[in-house]
Motif scaffolding. Structure first.
Motif, PDB file in Angstrom:
ATOM      1  N   ALA A  54      -7.552  -3.364  -0.707  1.00 61.54           N
ATOM      2  CA  ALA A  54      -8.444  -2.619  -1.440  1.00 61.54           C
ATOM      3  C   ALA A  54      -9.899  -3.035  -1.017  1.00 61.54           C
ATOM      4  N   ASN A  71      -9.219   8.088  -0.550  1.00 62.58           N
ATOM      5  CA  ASN A  71      -8.504   6.929  -0.954  1.00 62.58           C
ATOM      6  C   ASN A  71      -8.445   6.652   0.542  1.00 62.58           C
ATOM      7  N   GLN A 114       0.771  -1.149  -0.126  1.00 58.50           N
ATOM      8  CA  GLN A 114      -0.203   0.102  -0.082  1.00 58.50           C
ATOM      9  C   GLN A 114       0.952   1.092   0.043  1.00 58.50           C
TER      10      GLN A 114
END
Lengths: 510, 510
Positions: free
Chosen positions: A409, A432, A84
């Motif tokens: 995700a 995000n 990430q």
């Protein structure tokens, strides 16, 4: 959540008082500290100050361990290989580990003062935050203040009724009855008949439907109290417990700028002592000292580091996988403690809608969805930019394993879906996110040591003993599991005993 | 205090939502605003933005009125001629007027956002602060957390007992009984027998006698719960109400650096519009406009200022002493509202002993001495320098008049004496102080408008009407007495009506 709260709450306050300092170290004594989390750095700082020659080996490229803050640009690779890269805006952050400091965590706060780590209040209870139960009130979130005022109001009314019916005459004297009734009226906003009902008095506690204004604005209108039965069955009273717990009472703190400001402050003190990117693979000891085998965290040849003594702060979830030379009792203790699961999810939104639309400034909303808690930033109130909130804080028996198994995700996607039950703005405003499942954190393999009463009775003392040249420290070696204070105090206690042990030895042996 | 709290609590939340803006002003229309407190500056800011030509007359040399912060070097002369020169250290301050902003004071907070006034949490309830009653527990202060946990615990136990004895069977169904009992156990920390007694569970709420530690530190020991009868008779439960009130619920705010940061931000917007040191002595009006007579605050020749319209925000305690041309109904209203007394005392100490010795970070302690409240600074936590606290906050029926009658030096001396009942460090650590008795404040002659239900019913509407060319605003012309939000909303409402009135007139008359 109740389970998680009480699991955390084995004991909330620390015994520490006053400045900590060891005496003088014997000349030339060396100590190797494994792990540069708060326990390791506390040990290293105090031992170095006492005159020990100290080296610290740390797996990560940074100090702090679980005292960890993720900011825009940070990369994090979890077990399984998922990478990430944080996309947060400048100045925004997320603490995947600890996020609050009780005022009674004296040892930790003392280091914050000493190292001039700036603190600001962490809002735990926000009366205007939401309490959401998908099965109650048609799934519509209620304000915490409404749940609190109405729960207290209903129980005060019931108790008043019982008292007035003489049901408690054997327990409460006539004089006490009057005091008790008076106190219940004042505390809960009961009327002269000891009833809790829609009125200005109860709205002064739960909030008004139409608020008072200036000049000739419309008159204030009281809000309608919830039905007692509906409230009892909603289970929303559960969340009122949080604010009652000493661990979460005011004034809680957070470091300005992120929890890792503490780690950075410690690391600055230990400049040059910490060897980063160093993975410990074996701990051996003899009468003469300890030998620790290690290698670069990314792989590479083994090397050995030797010292007279070793303070090992590796999580038991890691240590239990290594060959460690110690007594069978300590071996058993190291293997006796599973690690609790937890997932924390940080979400960046395009604007701070929770403040702008809903007047929620800091604090926590509660939901019965797997997200459990939505934590709002306790800083930059009223700012016009983007904002990062804690989108979910999942625990052991509440979907943490399920979410750990997902890809980052997927975790984030689910967090946005579930969060929309509480905040309809989620889908439109989401920007995000980042998601840390603690059982996939390579250097901790879990969140914190999950002691039980039984495992503590059998193993805790063995775990904490000085074993030859070795002593353990960390939250797992404390009575304050999961708290940074536990890590700090365990280190202080371990090195206090180690130092006493060292100086008590015949001079030739030291 | 109960009286003071509830007096303030006529209604706690404001009706304001969203951005405020007037329409377009008729070209060339002039408005004279009297008073540059928050009401006057709100009116001036919005009227100017709408295109009105605005002038503001202000008695003081600074803007803000009761939105006022005193710092080292400030001089303040009260009625009677006593001069105080503040001796606080650099960076320390004291708010003699408002000191906190509820999150639901939307209008005020909107201006803070618009003008970028930085806010930080104001801690109202501090669970580790003291509750002191000279007649209870041998005069020994108790921690707020102990009072709260024990009051809740005892009432939960009593209610459980009544329920289990069947006393409430007519009110509570069998199924609800189980929910209720479960909720009481969780909420208050009752044991499996529904009893509230000394135990780890209750100490998790009230705090431990010996706290948990790390390593082999001594085991945690529970603290002893207070006797129910002693607690009921102590009256300390009274103070638990404060945290229940919507006005004092989380998240409360204060401007970083002092309340007058709001006044300064407003004044910056109104650069050049405010005429300081200007005392209004008469208000006249005709069909053509208003004529206000004024003079320099320190004396000097009279002059006249004319405008088409006038928004007067002078406190009624001042306005009622001036000749004002308005309807008999407004005249009567102006004279109908006495002003409440209040005294606030700021004390500087050589060190922040409340943090260092007692782990009290922000918030308020309560005492039954005339000081009533001791408020700790909600900023610079852990700083090593001096600190200023609110040494006393005296109200109408709690010695405020008596203390107003004293000299400032006497007030301060008494505050130090009384405060020593709560903090033994007072005499040794006291440095200097400042004391503001609101009935001696030359420009307000009191603290805030003391409406009663009866006086509101008779006079409030008359007070708020547009009277010819004149309209009044200020906290006294609001349903949120004493709050800055009341001042802001009353100004917004008054100018909204005034503007509508102006634009509705035939063009030639405007």
């Amino acid at each position: 959540m109740y389970q998680a709260m009480t699991a955390l709450s084995v004991a909330g306050e620390s015994t520490w008082r006053g400045e900590f300092a060891l005496g003088q170290a014997p000349k030339g004594s060396t100590v190797l500290v494994l792990g540069a989390g708060l326990a390791g750095m506390t040990a290293a700082y105090e031992l170095r100050n006492a005159g020990y020659k100290v080296r610290v080996l740390e797996y990560n490229a940074r100090a702090g361990g679980r005292c960890w803050t993720i900011r825009g640009g940070d990369r994090y690779t979890e077990l399984g290989g998922e990478v990430q890269e944080c996309q947060f805006d400048e100045g925004l952050y997320f603490n995947p580990g600890p996020w609050r400091i009780p005022y009674h965590h004296y040892a930790l706060l003392d280091y914050c003062k000493k190292f001039e780590v700036k603190l600001e209040p962490f809002v735990q209870v926000n009366h205007n935050a939401w309490v959401h139960n998908s099965q109650a009130f048609a799934g519509k979130p209620q304000r915490y203040r409404e749940v609190q005022a109405d729960y207290q109001g209903h129980i005060a009314e019931l108790l008043s009724k019982a008292v007035n019916q003489g049901a408690l005459d054997q327990d409460v004297t006539a004089e006490d009855r009057q005091k008790l009734l008076e106190s219940l009226r004042v505390w809960a906003g009961l009327d002269a008949d000891n009833l809790y009902r829609t009125s200005p008095a109860t709205s002064l506690r739960r909030g008004f439907a139409v608020d008072a204004g200036g000049g000739l604005m419309p008159a204030a209108q009281p809000s309608a109290v919830m039905d007692r039965q509906a409230l009892l069955h909603s289970g929303m009273w559960l969340y009122l417990m949080v604010g009652q717990l000493h661990e979460f009472q005011t004034t809680l703190f957070q470091p300005v700028g992120g929890m890792d400001m503490i780690a950075r402050a410690f690391a600055k003190q230990l400049d040059g002592l910490i060897e980063f990117n160093t993975k410990v693979t074996r701990i051996q000891q003899s009468d003469q000292g300890v030998t620790v085998t290690c290698e670069n965290s990314q792989g590479g040849p083994s090397r050995q580091v030797k010292a007279d003594w070793c303070v090992c702060t590796l999580p038991l979830s890691i240590l239990s996988q290594l060959p460690v030379e110690c007594s069978p009792a300590m071996q058993a203790a190291i293997r006796a403690v599973p690690y609790n699961a937890s997932v924390k999810i940080g979400l960046q939104f395009k604007r701070r809608f929770w403040e702008q639309d809903e007047q929620i400034y800091g604090g926590v909303s509660y939901t019965d969805s797997p997200m459990q808690q939505i934590g709002y930033p306790n800083c930059d109130y009223g700012s016009r930019g983007k904002g990062v909130l804690l989108g979910g804080y999942l625990w052991e028996n509440n979907n943490a394993f399920e979410f750990t198994a997902m890809s980052p995700a997927e975790r984030i996607k689910k967090a946005v879906e579930y969060g929309a039950q509480v905040h309809a703005q989620y889908p439109a405003e989401f920007d995000n996110g980042i998601a840390v499942g603690w059982h996939r954190v390579p250097w901790s393999n879990g969140c914190y040591g999950a002691w039980t009463e039984a495992s503590r009775a059998t193993h805790y003392t063995s775990l904490c003993q000085i074993d030859g040249r070795l002593v353990l420290a960390g939250e797992h070696a404390s009575q304050l599991p999961a708290w940074q204070e536990g890590a700090v105090l365990s280190a202080q206690d371990a090195i206090t005993r180690l130092h006493a042990h060292i100086v008590a030895r015949p001079a030739a042996d030291v």
